[in-house]
Design a protein around this motif. Structure first.
Motif, mmCIF file in Angstrom:
data_model
loop_
_atom_site.group_PDB
_atom_site.id
_atom_site.type_symbol
_atom_site.label_atom_id
_atom_site.label_comp_id
_atom_site.label_asym_id
_atom_site.label_seq_id
_atom_site.Cartn_x
_atom_site.Cartn_y
_atom_site.Cartn_z
ATOM 1 N N HIS A 75 0.830 -1.210 0.000
ATOM 2 C CA HIS A 75 0.000 0.000 0.000
ATOM 3 C C HIS A 75 0.861 1.255 0.000
ATOM 4 O O HIS A 75 0.559 2.238 -0.675
ATOM 5 C CB HIS A 75 -0.926 -0.008 1.211
ATOM 6 C CG HIS A 75 -0.230 -0.205 2.527
ATOM 7 N ND1 HIS A 75 0.596 -1.286 2.793
ATOM 8 C CD2 HIS A 75 -0.206 0.542 3.660
ATOM 9 C CE1 HIS A 75 1.071 -1.194 4.016
ATOM 10 N NE2 HIS A 75 0.605 -0.095 4.568
ATOM 11 N N ARG A 76 1.964 1.202 0.768
ATOM 12 C CA ARG A 76 2.867 2.355 0.836
ATOM 13 C C ARG A 76 3.579 2.552 -0.502
ATOM 14 O O ARG A 76 3.713 3.669 -0.989
ATOM 15 C CB ARG A 76 3.867 2.141 1.984
ATOM 16 C CG ARG A 76 4.527 3.412 2.456
ATOM 17 C CD ARG A 76 5.192 3.222 3.819
ATOM 18 N NE ARG A 76 4.201 3.227 4.882
ATOM 19 C CZ ARG A 76 3.964 2.204 5.697
ATOM 20 N NH1 ARG A 76 4.654 1.085 5.595
ATOM 21 N NH2 ARG A 76 3.045 2.302 6.629
ATOM 22 N N ALA A 77 4.010 1.447 -1.116
ATOM 23 C CA ALA A 77 4.658 1.540 -2.424
ATOM 24 C C ALA A 77 3.697 2.093 -3.461
ATOM 25 O O ALA A 77 4.074 2.942 -4.279
ATOM 26 C CB ALA A 77 5.163 0.156 -2.849
ATOM 27 N N ILE A 78 2.454 1.636 -3.442
ATOM 28 C CA ILE A 78 1.448 2.109 -4.397
ATOM 29 C C ILE A 78 1.192 3.604 -4.208
ATOM 30 O O ILE A 78 1.160 4.374 -5.175
ATOM 31 C CB ILE A 78 0.135 1.303 -4.235
ATOM 32 C CG1 ILE A 78 0.354 -0.153 -4.669
ATOM 33 C CG2 ILE A 78 -1.000 1.943 -5.029
ATOM 34 C CD1 ILE A 78 -0.742 -1.100 -4.236
ATOM 35 N N ALA A 79 1.023 4.030 -2.950
ATOM 36 C CA ALA A 79 0.761 5.447 -2.684
ATOM 37 C C ALA A 79 1.942 6.313 -3.103
ATOM 38 O O ALA A 79 1.762 7.343 -3.771
ATOM 39 C CB ALA A 79 0.449 5.657 -1.200
ATOM 40 N N PHE A 80 3.151 5.907 -2.745
ATOM 41 C CA PHE A 80 4.309 6.744 -3.046
ATOM 42 C C PHE A 80 4.683 6.717 -4.524
ATOM 43 O O PHE A 80 5.228 7.686 -5.040
ATOM 44 C CB PHE A 80 5.484 6.397 -2.134
ATOM 45 C CG PHE A 80 5.344 7.035 -0.790
ATOM 46 C CD1 PHE A 80 5.787 8.326 -0.568
ATOM 47 C CD2 PHE A 80 4.717 6.372 0.251
ATOM 48 C CE1 PHE A 80 5.618 8.941 0.661
ATOM 49 C CE2 PHE A 80 4.542 6.973 1.484
ATOM 50 C CZ PHE A 80 4.998 8.264 1.693
ATOM 51 N N GLU A 81 4.338 5.642 -5.211
ATOM 52 C CA GLU A 81 4.530 5.632 -6.663
ATOM 53 C C GLU A 81 3.649 6.710 -7.306
ATOM 54 O O GLU A 81 4.052 7.373 -8.260
ATOM 55 C CB GLU A 81 4.193 4.263 -7.240
ATOM 56 C CG GLU A 81 4.455 4.159 -8.731
ATOM 57 C CD GLU A 81 4.187 2.758 -9.275
ATOM 58 O OE1 GLU A 81 3.968 2.653 -10.488
ATOM 59 O OE2 GLU A 81 4.206 1.796 -8.494
ATOM 60 N N SER A 82 2.446 6.885 -6.761
ATOM 61 C CA SER A 82 1.553 7.933 -7.266
ATOM 62 C C SER A 82 2.013 9.320 -6.840
ATOM 63 O O SER A 82 1.807 10.298 -7.559
ATOM 64 C CB SER A 82 0.126 7.704 -6.749
ATOM 65 O OG SER A 82 -0.390 6.481 -7.213
ATOM 66 N N LEU A 83 2.638 9.415 -5.656
ATOM 67 C CA LEU A 83 3.066 10.719 -5.141
ATOM 68 C C LEU A 83 4.347 11.217 -5.816
ATOM 69 O O LEU A 83 4.548 12.426 -5.956
ATOM 70 C CB LEU A 83 3.273 10.645 -3.626
ATOM 71 C CG LEU A 83 3.518 11.977 -2.908
ATOM 72 C CD1 LEU A 83 2.274 12.852 -2.952
ATOM 73 C CD2 LEU A 83 3.950 11.742 -1.461
ATOM 74 N N LEU A 84 5.218 10.287 -6.224
ATOM 75 C CA LEU A 84 6.528 10.688 -6.748
ATOM 76 C C LEU A 84 6.469 11.686 -7.910
ATOM 77 O O LEU A 84 7.234 12.657 -7.911
ATOM 78 C CB LEU A 84 7.335 9.454 -7.152
ATOM 79 C CG LEU A 84 8.117 8.811 -6.009
ATOM 80 C CD1 LEU A 84 8.620 7.433 -6.403
ATOM 81 C CD2 LEU A 84 9.279 9.691 -5.578
ATOM 82 N N PRO A 85 5.588 11.501 -8.888
ATOM 83 C CA PRO A 85 5.529 12.511 -9.958
ATOM 84 C C PRO A 85 5.170 13.903 -9.430
ATOM 85 O O PRO A 85 5.670 14.907 -9.942
ATOM 86 C CB PRO A 85 4.432 11.978 -10.891
ATOM 87 C CG PRO A 85 4.379 10.516 -10.619
ATOM 88 C CD PRO A 85 4.701 10.366 -9.162
ATOM 89 N N LEU A 86 4.325 13.951 -8.393
ATOM 90 C CA LEU A 86 3.960 15.224 -7.811
ATOM 91 C C LEU A 86 5.149 15.851 -7.068
ATOM 92 O O LEU A 86 5.359 17.053 -7.107
ATOM 93 C CB LEU A 86 2.773 15.061 -6.853
ATOM 94 C CG LEU A 86 1.513 14.405 -7.446
ATOM 95 C CD1 LEU A 86 0.450 14.224 -6.374
ATOM 96 C CD2 LEU A 86 0.978 15.233 -8.594
ATOM 97 N N VAL A 87 5.940 14.987 -6.398
ATOM 98 C CA VAL A 87 7.135 15.459 -5.710
ATOM 99 C C VAL A 87 8.113 16.049 -6.715
ATOM 100 O O VAL A 87 8.641 17.144 -6.531
ATOM 101 C CB VAL A 87 7.808 14.312 -4.916
ATOM 102 C CG1 VAL A 87 9.140 14.760 -4.334
ATOM 103 C CG2 VAL A 87 6.897 13.804 -3.811
ATOM 104 N N ARG A 88 8.344 15.306 -7.803
ATOM 105 C CA ARG A 88 9.267 15.807 -8.833
ATOM 106 C C ARG A 88 8.765 17.119 -9.415
ATOM 107 O O ARG A 88 9.534 18.036 -9.666
ATOM 108 C CB ARG A 88 9.411 14.759 -9.945
ATOM 109 C CG ARG A 88 10.152 13.511 -9.539
ATOM 110 C CD ARG A 88 10.511 12.686 -10.767
ATOM 111 N NE ARG A 88 10.971 11.362 -10.393
ATOM 112 C CZ ARG A 88 10.205 10.274 -10.392
ATOM 113 N NH1 ARG A 88 8.941 10.356 -10.756
ATOM 114 N NH2 ARG A 88 10.684 9.107 -10.026
ATOM 115 N N GLU A 89 7.466 17.203 -9.635
ATOM 116 C CA GLU A 89 6.875 18.396 -10.233
ATOM 117 C C GLU A 89 7.084 19.626 -9.350
ATOM 118 O O GLU A 89 7.570 20.662 -9.798
ATOM 119 C CB GLU A 89 5.381 18.175 -10.460
ATOM 120 C CG GLU A 89 4.612 19.397 -10.933
ATOM 121 C CD GLU A 89 3.110 19.184 -10.862
ATOM 122 O OE1 GLU A 89 2.393 20.162 -10.628
ATOM 123 O OE2 GLU A 89 2.653 18.025 -11.030
#
Length: 197
Positions: free
Chosen positions: A178-192
């Motif tokens: 669940h954490r991997a799934i959530a952070f995979e979705s968050l990473l593009p936002l972090v990079r942005e």
């Protein structure tokens, strides 16, 4: 460039560093050492935002936080946001696990559905906020198995696996949880928002 992980849970710090560090080249992922805020939100997302806002305000750095827990179908989604304190305010992981197993001890296998939920939040010192949610479906086992992982991992059987979450290698868990799934979705936002590669 630095970003702070808004948690005092060393297990989470280690797990999030393993998930994030390879994806955020040139970004130093720091542990948070400031005051722990009161998590009085009514949802995982609200609590993740409370923690990330506190860390961003305290450090002046972009902050990432998550709030996660196990949700059991037959218990109406509980422990849910109360997962860490299910057996009381001491946050004793073994007591939490024992209590949950006792509560579902007479429940048949086909009614032991459960899922882990993770809400992840990114908060910048300027007030910019982003949130995502990841879920990991499975069911509850009848007894703990495995020594990897933490929390409820030893009694959680993820869909598609014949072993508990605590028997999975860290490498596998960091790809499917669940954490991997959530952070995979968050990473593009972090990079942005950070302008990271």
């Amino acid at each position: 460039m630095q970003i702070v992980l808004a948690t005092h849970n060393q297990h989470k710090v280690d797990e999030l560093r393993r998930i994030l560090a390879p994806q955020l080249v040139g970004v130093e992922v720091l542990a948070y050492d400031g005051p722990e805020p009161v998590e009085n939100g009514a949802t995982f997302t609200e609590n993740a935002l409370i923690k990330a806002r506190a860390a961003a305000a305290h450090t002046g750095l972009p902050a990432i936080a998550d709030d996660s827990g196990i949700c059991v179908d037959v218990l109406g989604g509980s422990p849910g946001i109360f997962s860490a304190r299910w057996a009381g305010p001491s946050k004793d992981a073994e007591e939490n696990l024992r209590l949950l197993l006792w509560q579902v001890s007479d429940i048949a296998d086909d009614h032991r559905g459960a899922h882990f939920t993770c809400a992840a939040a990114l908060v910048l010192p300027d007030g910019t906020e982003r949130t995502v949610v990841g879920e990991w479906p499975g069911q509850l086992l009848h007894e703990p198995n495995g020594a990897n992982g933490f929390g409820y991992d030893p009694i959680f059987l993820p869909d598609g696996y014949a072993i508990s979450a605590a028997e999975l290698s860290a490498h596998v868990k960091n790809q499917v949880s669940h954490r991997a799934i959530a952070f995979e979705s968050l990473l593009p936002l972090v990079r942005e928002v950070l302008g990271a590669p």
